[in-house]
Scaffold this active site. Structure first.
Site, PDB file in Angstrom:
ATOM      1  N   SER A  11       0.854  -1.190   0.000  1.00 53.50           N
ATOM      2  CA  SER A  11       0.000   0.000   0.000  1.00 53.50           C
ATOM      3  C   SER A  11       0.886   1.234   0.000  1.00 53.50           C
ATOM      4  CB  SER A  11      -0.883   0.011   1.256  1.00 53.50           C
ATOM      5  OG  SER A  11      -1.522   1.262   1.435  1.00 53.50           O
TER       6      SER A  11
ATOM      7  N   TYR B 135      -1.073  -0.716  10.463  1.00 50.40           N
ATOM      8  CA  TYR B 135      -1.339  -1.002   9.054  1.00 50.40           C
ATOM      9  C   TYR B 135      -0.165  -0.533   8.193  1.00 50.40           C
ATOM     10  CZ  TYR B 135      -3.508  -1.383   4.515  1.00 50.40           C
ATOM     11  OH  TYR B 135      -3.759  -1.731   3.214  1.00 50.40           O
TER      12      TYR B 135
END
Length: 257
Positions: free
Chosen positions: A138, A148
Site C-alpha cells: 500500500s 497497518y
C-alpha cells in the site's frame, strides 16, 4: 498452461487479478475465507474464460489456513507460476484504541502469512527457473500511520530484499503499492470514505493491468497511477511529523483494498 494462486480473491484487487489472469488464459487457485463465495467466483470465471479454477477456503490469520495454502504452493505435481498475496484488512481506530488481538491478527496476515507463502512458492519456482510473486502492500507503507502502515512497509522491504537475493534465478518478486481503491475494504472495517477526494480513487482493473506490466518489466516496486507516483515523491519532501498529522485525516487506513 500456467497457474496463478490469489489470496483474498473474492473482492477488490484480488478479484480484479482473478478476472485479468483468467482472461489471459491462466488457470487459477482462488483463496479466501468464504467457501460459498469462492465457488460462485470459480464457476463464473470458468464459464466465461474456459480456464480451470480451483478453490481453497482458508483463514490466513490462523496457522491452519497458512499451512493449507503453503502446502498447495509447494505441491510439485501442481506447480504455481504466479502468487498474488493480496489478502488484507484494515482497522478503525488509533493506536491503543484497537485491541491487541486485532493488531496481532493484522501482523499475522500482512507479515507472517506473506513471508510463509512467498517462501513456499519461491522455492519450487527457483528450482524451475521461473515464476513470479506479487505482494500487495500500500502507499501506506510510506506514511507514518500505525500498525497497518508499518505492516505494509515490512511487505515492501521484505519483497525488495528477497527480489535482490533472487536476482538471476528467473523468479520475479514485486511489491504492489496502490492508493485508495473502490472495494469492500473500507466498509468491512467501518471506515468513512466520504472525506476522501474523488480524484484519489483508483479503478481496480486498471491498477492490476499496470501492476502486471510492471512485473513483466522486472520492477520490484509498483506504484500504479501517475497521481500516486507524484504523491509518493512529495512525501520525501514533507517532514514526517507533518505527514503523520495529514495522514490522520484520512483515518486509520490509508491505502488499497
Amino acid at each position: 498452461m500456467t497457474t496463478a494462486l490469489i489470496t483474498g480473491s473474492t473482492a477488490g484487487i484480488g478479484a480484479a487479478f482473478a478476472r485479468r489472469l483468467a482472461a489471459d488464459g491462466h488457470d487459477l487457485v482462488l483463496v479466501a475465507r468464504d467457501a460459498e463465495r469462492l465457488r460462485k467466483q470459480a464457476a463464473e470465471l470458468h464459464d466465461r474464460h474456459r480456464v480451470e479454477v480451483d478453490v481453497l477456503a482458508a483463514d490466513l490469520t490462523q496457522d491452519e489456513g497458512i499451512d493449507a495454502v503453503a502446502e498447495r504452493l509447494s505441491d510439485p505435481g501442481r506447480p504455481v507460476d504466479l502468487l498474488v498475496n493480496n489478502a488484507g484488512f484494515g482497522l478503525k481506530g488509533r493506536y491503543l484504541e484497537v485491541s491487541m488481538a486485532d493488531e496481532l491478527r493484522m501482523l499475522k496476515l500482512h507479515c507472517e502469512a506473506v513471508l510463509r507463502l512467498t517462501s513456499a512458492a519461491v522455492e519450487p519456482m527457483r528450482e524451475r527457473g521461473r515464476g513470479g510473486v506479487v505482494n500487495v502492500a500500500s502507499v501506506a507503507a510510506f506514511v507514518p500511520r500505525g500498525t497497518y502502515g508499518a505492516s505494509k512497509a515490512w511487505v515492501v522491504q521484505f519483497t525488495q530484499g528477497a527480489a535482490r537475493d533472487l536476482a538471476g534465478s528467473g523468479v520475479r518478486l514485486m511489491a504492489l503499492c496502490p492508493g485508495f481503491v473502490r472495494t469492500e475494504f473500507h466498509s468491512r472495517a467501518g471506515m468513512r470514505t466520504d472525506n476522501i477526494p474523488g480524484w484519489m480513487w483508483l479503478d481496480a482493473d486498471k491498477l492490476v493491468a499496470e501492476a502486471l506490466r510492471d512485473l513483466a518489466k522486472g520492477k520490484t516496486l509498483s506504484v500504479p497511477d501517475p497521481r500516486y507516483k507524484a504523491l509518493m515523491g512529495a512525501t520525501k519532501l514533507v517532514p514526517r511529523g507533518l505527514l503523520g498529522r495529514v495522514s490522520s485525516g484520512a483515518g486509520r487506513k490509508y491505502g488499497p483494498q
